[in-house]
Design a protein around this motif. Sequence first.
Motif, mmCIF file in Angstrom:
data_model
loop_
_atom_site.group_PDB
_atom_site.id
_atom_site.type_symbol
_atom_site.label_atom_id
_atom_site.label_comp_id
_atom_site.label_asym_id
_atom_site.label_seq_id
_atom_site.Cartn_x
_atom_site.Cartn_y
_atom_site.Cartn_z
ATOM 1 N N GLY A 50 10.489 8.248 3.680
ATOM 2 C CA GLY A 50 11.234 7.452 2.728
ATOM 3 C C GLY A 50 11.820 6.197 3.351
ATOM 4 N N ARG A 51 12.146 5.236 2.485
ATOM 5 C CA ARG A 51 12.774 4.009 2.967
ATOM 6 C C ARG A 51 14.132 4.351 3.577
ATOM 7 N N CYS B 133 -2.109 2.667 2.430
ATOM 8 C CA CYS B 133 -2.563 2.691 3.816
ATOM 9 C C CYS B 133 -3.003 1.286 4.211
ATOM 10 N N ALA B 134 -3.176 1.093 5.503
ATOM 11 C CA ALA B 134 -3.559 -0.217 6.039
ATOM 12 C C ALA B 134 -2.553 -1.262 5.586
ATOM 13 N N ASP B 135 -2.962 -2.229 4.765
ATOM 14 C CA ASP B 135 -2.074 -3.332 4.398
ATOM 15 C C ASP B 135 -1.336 -3.091 3.087
ATOM 16 N N THR B 136 -1.399 -1.870 2.553
ATOM 17 C CA THR B 136 -0.731 -1.547 1.298
ATOM 18 C C THR B 136 0.433 -0.603 1.579
ATOM 19 N N THR B 137 1.543 -0.769 0.859
ATOM 20 C CA THR B 137 2.750 0.013 1.099
ATOM 21 C C THR B 137 3.044 0.945 -0.069
ATOM 22 N N ALA B 138 4.005 1.839 0.163
ATOM 23 C CA ALA B 138 4.457 2.728 -0.905
ATOM 24 C C ALA B 138 5.093 1.938 -2.038
ATOM 25 N N THR C 198 4.316 2.210 -5.994
ATOM 26 C CA THR C 198 5.376 2.426 -6.982
ATOM 27 C C THR C 198 5.292 1.401 -8.101
ATOM 28 N N THR C 199 5.118 0.146 -7.749
ATOM 29 C CA THR C 199 5.037 -0.912 -8.754
ATOM 30 C C THR C 199 3.887 -0.663 -9.718
#
Length: 679
Positions: free
Chosen positions: A377-378, A523-528, A532-533
């Motif tokens: 988690g953040r 993964c790679a260049d994509t974030t959680a 979510t968006t």
Amino acid sequence: MRRRHGVLLTAALLAQLAAGPSHAAAPAGWDPAGQCGVVRSGDTPLGGAEVTLYQAGDGRGAAPRVLARTRSAEDGRFTLDYRRPRDPNAVLYVLADLGPAPTRAPQAPAAPERALQDRPPRHGPDGPVTLAAVLSGAGAPPELVVNERTTVAVAYALARFTGPAGVSGTRPGLQNAAAIAHNLADTGTGDIAAPLATPPNGALTSTMAEFNTLANLLASCVTGDACDQLFDLARRPGHERPRDTLRAAVDIAHDPGHNAAALFALADTTPRYRPALPAAPDAWTVALRYDGNGRELDGPGNIAFDADGNAWVSNNYGYDADPAHPVCGGRTVLKFTPTGHDAPGAPYTGGGLYGAGFGITVDARGSAWVANFGFQGRGCPIDPTDLERSLSQFAPDGTPLSPPEGWRGHGIAQPQGMAADRSGTVWAADCGGGGVTRIPDGDATRAREVPTPALSKPFGAAVDPDGRLWVSGNGNDSVQVLGPDGTAERTVTGGGLRRPLALATDSKGYAWVSNSGILPVPCADTTADDLTTAALAGDTGPRPGASVTLIAPDGTPAPAPFTDGGLFLPWGIAVDGDDTVWVANFGGHRVARLCGTDLTACPPGHRTGQPLSPPGTGYSSDALERNTGLQIDPSGNVWLANNWRTVPVQTNPGGHELVVLIGAAAPVRTPALGGPAQP
């Protein structure tokens, strides 16, 4: 409970056969036993019911064995005297038939046990009312209650094991199903069982009210005059009309979306059990939540079953009930018994576990493998860079077989989907590495990287009956097929592939791919945050591209994807023992069910890909949240992972339950090692 002692005279035995408790024939050395009980509808005793105790048939289609038979007194009470089967895992169940008394031919003065054994199981042919209860699986109560609730529990839990001759099936599915019936109805009281009556179920979902409404539906026939209406509405297209209340409930369990509103209207005429539903559901699926000890599931990602039907579950985060508290990666793998309890010693730790995602499988030797994606988690202070590049391996008893840092190297980077084949090979899709890792014979020291340049962000993985691996590329709308040795065979594009996630293969070698349409895996260049968006944007309704693609064994995709039946935001996908297709959604609180390539398992006139769940809604349930993993067990239960909360707060977005649709699918043999096989 009472025991019979001594030797009874022939005359007494004959009298007992005609009007009282009866023994069934049994080999010498079997222990005598007795069971008291009562037949009721609500609080109303039902006298004159013929009560029969059966031992379920051992094997598909095997005839059940009559162990005892008697008739309930005016106050509904009865006593069954019988011989305990030698097999401690034998499934015992009771049927109470309220049809007219059968005509019995005069009996020769032989042992009544033999006479009773030779009579065929009746299973309600003399009347429209047959109530049922499972006697085995949770310990026999002092007094067994047989009523509409216990009947619904039998009908759903044993839906896939109840045929024209009675209840029969293979192990372990039949035994597990009998145990699960006790999660729904308490056979000692006739009330709702504790797992269904209390959190995470109870008043937190509508399932308990739905279960009571189903009991009311049967009561409309038991104590009313609505039997013909019930049987007409419950009849499945292409099947015979049910002839008693138990079979009517079984038919509803098999096709829960059929005539759902009309069945609700009929149930509402007999409000015997409360609380009940205030309005008609879109389907009569029974969705039961499991949360283990209540302090362990936080972001369950996916599920894999072992040979005994135990569920191994990957876990994204360390548990915390407060979504505002930052959580780090989960360091446990869960193992649940078929009834939703923690297996001995579970949850298990060690072996390099950290932030497991969608990747989990059980290999041919029973070892569980988990892909450590590095979810957290953040606000978690841990740098996951060194923790998101490993696989963990566990023995069947939970002992870690991988080293403390996990199995590393060989291209493993943010691994996600995993699969195993019949030869023992284990595969992992390396979402952050652009390839797959192949582990021959489950020997991690021999692992090697298999590049998949045709894929961007490899995510889902499934093995077909020929041992080939199918891998989805979430980043470039593609699927790649690898031979059993890792040789690239073909790349598939088109056919509606759009942000694909999970894959499943059927018994004929066809591959089914869930297309989220919009979800980028983190993964790679994509974030959680990106995920979510996209997910929140998708909650306004089914998104363009949300679909399922069918690919033939030769790699040819169907001209158009399938989009109906509740395909809202597809993620997990599985094929059951009838080659029927089940799809989870990461939004919309619903499950889709599609006709597969075996048209004989679908209603007459249906085509491959046509929805079997209600076209507009699918099987919806407020027990579901954002579902990722979906798998099917040997009892025909559909298990789903409530992975994220409906409104995910990124400090701790994880959901906290597994959800099981009881008896909804055709059972499969586990572990899954290349296409579904019937047990």
